[in-house]
Design a protein around this motif. Structure first.
Motif, PDB file in Angstrom:
ATOM      1  N   VAL A  19      12.509   0.408  -4.429  1.00 12.08           N
ATOM      2  CA  VAL A  19      13.884   0.286  -3.928  1.00 12.08           C
ATOM      3  C   VAL A  19      14.076   1.127  -2.665  1.00 12.08           C
ATOM      4  O   VAL A  19      14.674   0.678  -1.672  1.00 12.08           O
ATOM      5  CB  VAL A  19      14.886   0.703  -5.020  1.00 12.08           C
ATOM      6  CG1 VAL A  19      16.293   0.795  -4.447  1.00 12.08           C
ATOM      7  CG2 VAL A  19      14.857  -0.289  -6.178  1.00 12.08           C
ATOM      8  N   ALA A  20      13.575   2.367  -2.690  1.00 14.83           N
ATOM      9  CA  ALA A  20      13.719   3.239  -1.525  1.00 14.83           C
ATOM     10  C   ALA A  20      12.985   2.671  -0.310  1.00 14.83           C
ATOM     11  O   ALA A  20      13.521   2.649   0.811  1.00 14.83           O
ATOM     12  CB  ALA A  20      13.191   4.638  -1.859  1.00 14.83           C
ATOM     13  N   MET A  21      11.756   2.209  -0.513  1.00 15.92           N
ATOM     14  CA  MET A  21      11.000   1.628   0.588  1.00 15.92           C
ATOM     15  C   MET A  21      11.682   0.373   1.120  1.00 15.92           C
ATOM     16  O   MET A  21      11.702   0.124   2.333  1.00 15.92           O
ATOM     17  CB  MET A  21       9.579   1.289   0.121  1.00 15.92           C
ATOM     18  CG  MET A  21       8.697   2.498  -0.114  1.00 15.92           C
ATOM     19  SD  MET A  21       8.244   3.293   1.452  1.00 15.92           S
ATOM     20  CE  MET A  21       7.087   4.538   0.855  1.00 15.92           C
ATOM     21  N   SER A  22      12.232  -0.423   0.217  1.00 13.39           N
ATOM     22  CA  SER A  22      12.914  -1.645   0.643  1.00 13.39           C
ATOM     23  C   SER A  22      14.093  -1.327   1.554  1.00 13.39           C
ATOM     24  O   SER A  22      14.293  -1.974   2.590  1.00 13.39           O
ATOM     25  CB  SER A  22      13.386  -2.431  -0.585  1.00 13.39           C
ATOM     26  OG  SER A  22      14.062  -3.606  -0.209  1.00 13.39           O
ATOM     27  N   LEU A  23      14.878  -0.329   1.177  1.00 17.50           N
ATOM     28  CA  LEU A  23      16.003   0.078   2.026  1.00 17.50           C
ATOM     29  C   LEU A  23      15.524   0.594   3.379  1.00 17.50           C
ATOM     30  O   LEU A  23      16.134   0.326   4.414  1.00 17.50           O
ATOM     31  CB  LEU A  23      16.830   1.141   1.308  1.00 17.50           C
ATOM     32  CG  LEU A  23      17.563   0.684   0.040  1.00 17.50           C
ATOM     33  CD1 LEU A  23      18.224   1.871  -0.645  1.00 17.50           C
ATOM     34  CD2 LEU A  23      18.600  -0.380   0.378  1.00 17.50           C
ATOM     35  N   GLY A  24      14.415   1.342   3.367  1.00 12.68           N
ATOM     36  CA  GLY A  24      13.870   1.841   4.620  1.00 12.68           C
ATOM     37  C   GLY A  24      13.403   0.719   5.529  1.00 12.68           C
ATOM     38  O   GLY A  24      13.686   0.713   6.744  1.00 12.68           O
TER      39      GLY A  24
ATOM     40  N   VAL B 145       0.832  -1.207   0.000  1.00 16.89           N
ATOM     41  CA  VAL B 145       0.000   0.000   0.000  1.00 16.89           C
ATOM     42  C   VAL B 145       0.865   1.254   0.000  1.00 16.89           C
ATOM     43  O   VAL B 145       0.604   2.219  -0.737  1.00 16.89           O
ATOM     44  CB  VAL B 145      -0.946  -0.016   1.221  1.00 16.89           C
ATOM     45  CG1 VAL B 145      -1.663   1.323   1.353  1.00 16.89           C
ATOM     46  CG2 VAL B 145      -1.964  -1.141   1.083  1.00 16.89           C
ATOM     47  N   LEU B 146       1.925   1.275   0.816  1.00 17.74           N
ATOM     48  CA  LEU B 146       2.794   2.446   0.886  1.00 17.74           C
ATOM     49  C   LEU B 146       3.514   2.693  -0.443  1.00 17.74           C
ATOM     50  O   LEU B 146       3.611   3.832  -0.913  1.00 17.74           O
ATOM     51  CB  LEU B 146       3.823   2.262   2.001  1.00 17.74           C
ATOM     52  CG  LEU B 146       3.289   2.318   3.442  1.00 17.74           C
ATOM     53  CD1 LEU B 146       4.409   2.048   4.431  1.00 17.74           C
ATOM     54  CD2 LEU B 146       2.652   3.673   3.723  1.00 17.74           C
ATOM     55  N   VAL B 147       4.024   1.641  -1.059  1.00 24.51           N
ATOM     56  CA  VAL B 147       4.720   1.797  -2.330  1.00 24.51           C
ATOM     57  C   VAL B 147       3.772   2.297  -3.398  1.00 24.51           C
ATOM     58  O   VAL B 147       4.094   3.202  -4.186  1.00 24.51           O
ATOM     59  CB  VAL B 147       5.371   0.467  -2.753  1.00 24.51           C
ATOM     60  CG1 VAL B 147       5.900   0.553  -4.178  1.00 24.51           C
ATOM     61  CG2 VAL B 147       6.507   0.112  -1.808  1.00 24.51           C
TER      62      VAL B 147
END
Length: 379
Positions: free
Chosen positions: A196-201, A174-176
């Motif tokens: 990619v950014a969310m995954s790192l977070g 949902v966030l992505v």
């Protein structure tokens, strides 16, 4: 003397009408299409037979080795309600209650990862995409780690970690989706970058949770789970995985032609009457749900969704209907053997699945990319 009249071909025939094609050429084309379909059918039947044999062999191998014939007899007794002698009850319990649900879960997860990898690479038009590029895997890992460390969802008992992983996967999806959407549109580039950014977070959050874990045993279990394992597979969790993966496969295969068009680009898709944003959003929901269910029972397993689609494309071509027919079977076979190696290579200890898939996937992917005759989406 007037020049001879030149008849115009019917509109849409591009100068080649059906009557202009020799009967032998038409027959050859029909035979070629039939041969192609028959070849695909034969390949699927062969892979299905290999999968069944692999399942029987994998169920029989372990700390207690059981021959394939005896394994098949125990499985048939379980399915048909046959008789088991009193001195065989322990072996039967090992086969049916412990190994069978684990091996079946491995096959389903392998099939699901391969199919989702095919879809993701078409949706985001990126040859390096895999089921975890959207951050769903990292979100699921955060959910599972949080439940393990805090003891949350204790009312669910043995399903608490899986439920936490599933909730984390849904939150990540949902966030992505919300962060990547812009004015109602969902571009592949924004989706990949946001994922990619969310995954790192999420990985940073997971590292903080692991650092704050109360004891080393919890930390060891968390790290092992996040690298992939079927150790928690059971008959209780198998139906959910089976339904999610099979429904996902059915939906993706039905949208094979849509994926063909989306892989060509949004402008081309729109010109052909396919709404790229609408189809991409719907398929991303399916992909996220299936990925969340798989990660909830197996943890994060890398490279399967990345490598298997490329290997299958080299054999059957780029048409997504064909790839989605073969890739799940190939992925299921691969994952059954990966799980077998993980639990027997250094027995009684168990290697994380992600270690084995990386050791196999990295060299295979490098070889594929170095082949001059190989192009993404074709040969």
């Amino acid at each position: 003397m007037p020049p001879p009249a030149i008849s115009s071909p019917p509109v849409g025939t591009c100068g080649t009408g059906a009557a202009d094609v020799p009967p032998s050429a038409r027959a050859a084309g029909v035979r070629g299409r039939l041969a192609s379909r028959q070849g695909l059918s034969v390949a699927c039947v062969v892979l299905l037979a290999v999968l069944l044999v692999s399942v029987v062999v994998a169920v029989g191998l372990g700390s207690a080795v059981i021959t394939p014939g005896e394994t098949a007899r125990y499985l048939w007794a379980a399915l048909s309600g046959g008789h088991i002698a009193a001195d065989e009850v322990t072996t039967y319990q090992i086969i049916w209650q412990i190994r069978t649900p684990r091996v079946l879960t491995a096959a389903l997860v392998g099939a699901g990862l391969s199919a989702v990898g095919v879809a993701i690479q078409a949706l985001v038009r990126n040859a390096l995409a895999d089921p975890f590029v959207l951050g769903v895997s990292s979100g699921a890992s955060v959910g599972a780690v949080g439940v393990t460390v805090t003891g949350g969802l204790a009312a669910l008992g043995i399903y608490a970690v899986s439920a936490g992983a599933f909730i984390g996967a849904l939150v990540a999806a949902v966030l992505v989706h919300a962060a990547a959407s812009s004015r109602g549109t969902l571009s592949p580039l924004r989706l990949v970058l946001t994922g990619v950014a969310m995954s790192l977070g999420f990985q940073a959050v997971m590292s903080v949770i692991i650092y704050a874990a109360p004891d080393s045993e919890a930390t060891s279990m968390i790290l092992h789970w996040t690298m992939g394992s079927f150790g928690a597979a059971s008959w209780g969790s198998l139906p959910v995985v089976c339904v999610a993966v099979l429904l996902g496969l059915a939906v993706l295969h039905r949208h094979g032609r849509v994926l063909d068009v989306l892989a060509l680009g949004d402008e081309t898709a729109a010109s052909l009457g396919v709404g790229p944003d609408r189809h991409r959003k719907g398929l991303l929901v399916i992909v996220s749900l299936v990925t969340g269910v798989m990660v909830a029972v197996s943890g994060a397993i890398a490279f399967v969704g990345l490598v298997m689609p490329h290997v299958v494309r080299m054999v059957v071509g780029a048409a997504h209907a064909r790839v989605l027919a073969v890739a799940p079977l190939a992925g299921a076979i691969f994952m059954v053997w990966v799980d077998l190696v993980s639990r027997t290579l250094v027995a009684p200890r168990e290697l994380p699945l992600g270690v084995i898939t990386a050791l196999v996937g990295v060299p295979v992917f490098i070889v594929l990319m170095r082949r001059k005759s190989y192009l993404f989406g074709g040969r």
